[in-house]
Design a protein around this motif. Structure first.
Motif: not given
Length: 668
Positions: A91-96, A98-103, A118-124
């Motif tokens: 899922y890190l590979a997918a996040t990177q 889709l978004t160009g970054q991961g964490g 749909y992938c993301g990291t921290y969402l406020p």
């Protein structure tokens, strides 16, 4: 009321056991429930020491309204990335992608078949410029799942297809001297000649690259390579990323000058850095490098040692929800503990200013130069450490991860053998005993345990490679045959389960749980890539056991990484370091004879060799199960050292000067 994480063994999952979110662990049951309920899956990935994971938990996962929305519209799965590096990798590979970054925290929405759409990291909890709120994302995903599901499913399939393609590393090529020399030059182009390290902020300790640079210097006397390694190591050791009171290093520096750390302290960083500083001291004789290595070793044993004999994973970045609370100081706090005279002196020595280097006028402690009065420094440090111990302390993630304990075993055994500190070697042995007793189940390796109870998750490639590396270092330090034997068994599993018939490597075993794709990452992260770790262990085992077959396997693995070493050496530091060992033979030294001053002198001289990847074993002639001592008799009734490179040996020697001469020469 606790959710379905209450029985988890992961400290990270247990942190979420009282959330109003109906979390459950990763597994077939979760995805079956999603199919039955006809809802998507939220896969939330993090780890116990992660600061922003804690923030998102407090803001969203502890909020009743958000939890109600999650429970109604999703099956919610929590994943500890440290227990399940395979799931994290996918899922890190997918996040990177889709978004160009991961964490982390990593926030991934998948179909009931696990395909991410749909992938993301921290969402406020509230929208920020350019960033929707978490609940807005939940609304959008639910709306799309209800009204445009076919599009989401198609997107998920395309993402899976995209991340399933293997990175093209080109045709396998031996790691030649020219290629490795080019890697040093490429690193020099990215080197920060002012502050050390590579690139800008944030800066992570380049542990594997440091080892490569030290080995490159040993092979050809490359002063630029040594300069980069020494400058970086000293800049980190004197900055705020290093704990100037208790020893050990924080995860990374948020600035380019190593001043303000992200305060979590990870086992893997400290194990790798212990070995790097030990080898830097061996190369240069620098007192500060020896001090840092000794203090890091003590930190590992004192602060991360577990009752069962292993090493815990991490200390949190936060204390009572505040990052750095345990570690930072104001001038007034120094004076309160030390008195006006010593307090003012300590503020100057440690760079504690009225303005502060951190937050709210507080400073991290730095030691940019060694003061003339070493006794005063020791007294001040002891008093401050005692006072700091009375402060609230960060939580500890006490799960025992196989790979990271393997790195710690290697570092402690190596440094203990080099310095003659037998307690470090014994600590390495206790950890190896625990892993064999608890993590080695029916001839297969498990990833983690907690409180002496092994988890269910299978070991991945890095677990096998890093543990084998540690066992080989422990065998070299103790001449105990069981460690060499177990390392060989681990490497047999690697050959049988992690490499397919076409020679392709994978990070998970052939019979591991099937994910949406079988992960393989050839690049180093904060730890050596699994394939590079396995290659290093194969080369080391070949030298210690006299096995050309294992050497050939190691060479093949490294050859597949040659292109990565060439174009991105910062991501292939361990592969390059192992390549240096191959070019150097590696050097094999057997010190044969009864225990006593003569053998000890030869052993000490042998262990001070900087030859890349050198292996040294000392023990009784022909000791059972110790391959390097087989057919190595006394010479003239005296202990003797046998020096070999790549299975080719020179005549045995009986005095230190002759041994030193035998260990020098081509690729020494």
């Amino acid at each position: 009321m606790p959710n379905r994480l209450a029985a988890a063994t992961s400290p990270y999952l247990l942190q979420h056991a009282d959330n109003p979110v109906d979390w459950q662990e990763w597994g077939a049951d979760a995805f079956a429930e999603a199919r039955a309920r006809d809802v998507p899956v939220l896969v939330s990935v993090g780890y116990a020491a992660c600061h922003w994971c804690h923030v998102m938990a407090h803001e969203s996962f502890e909020d009743a309204a958000t939890a109600a929305q999650l429970n109604a519209g999703f099956v919610c799965v929590k994943v500890d990335r440290e227990e399940r590096p395979d799931v994290d990798s996918v899922y890190l590979a997918a996040t990177q992608a889709l978004t160009g970054q991961g964490g982390w925290p990593m926030t991934v929405f998948t179909t009931p078949d696990g395909a991410p759409f749909y992938c993301g990291t921290y969402l406020p909890p509230r929208p920020h410029p350019g960033m929707p709120s978490f609940r807005q994302v939940l609304d959008a995903v639910t709306d799309a799942w209800t009204h445009r599901r076919a599009g989401l499913q198609d997107a998920g399939q395309r993402i899976v297809e995209g991340i399933s393609g293997r990175l093209d590393l080109g045709a396998p090529t031996p790691l030649t001297a020219d290629l490795l020399d080019g890697a040093v030059r490429a690193l020099a182009d990215r080197y920060d000649r002012e502050a050390g390290g590579f690139g800008g902020a944030p800066k992570f300790p380049p542990s594997m690259v440091l080892e490569f640079l030290l080995r490159a210097h040993a092979r050809r006397g490359d002063e630029d390579a040594l300069g980069m390694a020494r400058h970086t190591a000293e800049a980190m050791a004197r900055g705020g990323i290093c704990d100037q009171l208790a020893g050990g290093f924080a995860r990374y520096s948020v600035d380019a000058g190593w001043v303000v750390p992200h305060f979590e302290k990870m086992l893997y960083d400290n194990a790798l850095l212990l070995r790097a500083y030990s080898h830097l001291w061996r190369t240069t004789g620098a007192d500060w490098a020896r001090r840092v290595a000794d203090e890091t070793a003590r930190f590992l044993i004192r602060d991360l040692g577990t009752a069962e004999g292993g090493f815990a994973s991490a200390l949190d970045a936060d204390t009572e929800g505040v990052e750095g609370l345990s570690y930072v100081w104001t001038p007034a706090q120094l004076r309160e503990v030390l008195g006006d005279d010593d307090g003012s002196w300590a503020a100057q020595v440690f760079g504690v200013t009225p303005e502060g280097t951190f937050e709210e006028g507080a400073s991290t402690l730095q030691l940019r130069r060694d003061p003339d009065d070493g006794e005063r420094l020791a007294r001040v440090r002891a008093a401050l450490l005692q006072a700091r111990a009375r402060r609230p302390q960060p939580a500890r993630d006490d799960k025992v991860v196989t790979a990271w304990n393997g790195l710690a075993i290697a570092a402690l055994a190596d440094h203990g053998a080099l310095t003659g500190d037998t307690e470090l070697v014994r600590a390495a042995g206790r950890a190896a005993d625990l892993l064999h007793r608890v993590h080695w189940v029916d001839g297969r390796l498990r990833r983690a345990s907690r409180g002496g109870v092994v988890g269910a998750h299978a070991g991945v490639l890095e677990d096998h490679g890093d543990l084998a590396e540690g066992l080989l270092a422990l065998h070299a330090a103790t001449a105990e045959p069981r460690w060499l034997r177990w390392a060989g068994e681990l490497l047999d599993v690697v050959a049988a389960r992690f490499v397919d018939a076409d020679g392709r490597w994978y990070d998970t075993a052939a019979d591991a749980e099937a994910l949406v794709h079988r992960p393989f990452d050839p690049a180093d992260g904060p730890t050596p890539a699994g394939i590079a770790a396995a290659a290093g262990a194969l080369v080391g085992y070949a030298a210690l056991a006299g096995s050309p077959e294992h050497r050939a396997r190691g060479e093949e693995a490294l050859a597949s990484l040659a292109r990565l070493v060439e174009v991105a050496p910062q991501a292939a530091g361990w592969a390059a370091a192992v390549g240096e060992a191959l070019l150097a033979g590696p050097l094999e030294v057997a010190v044969s004879g009864p225990a006593g001053p003569q053998r000890a002198a030869l052993e000490q001289a042998a262990r001070r060799s900087t030859s890349p990847g050198a292996v040294v074993v000392a023990g009784e002639p022909g000791a059972a199960g110790v391959s390097l001592l087989a057919d190595r008799p006394l010479v003239g009734g005296a202990p003797a050292a046998y020096v070999c490179r790549g299975f080719v040996c020179s005549a045995p020697v009986t005095d230190v000067s002759a041994l030193s001469a035998a260990m020098t020469g081509p690729h020494s």
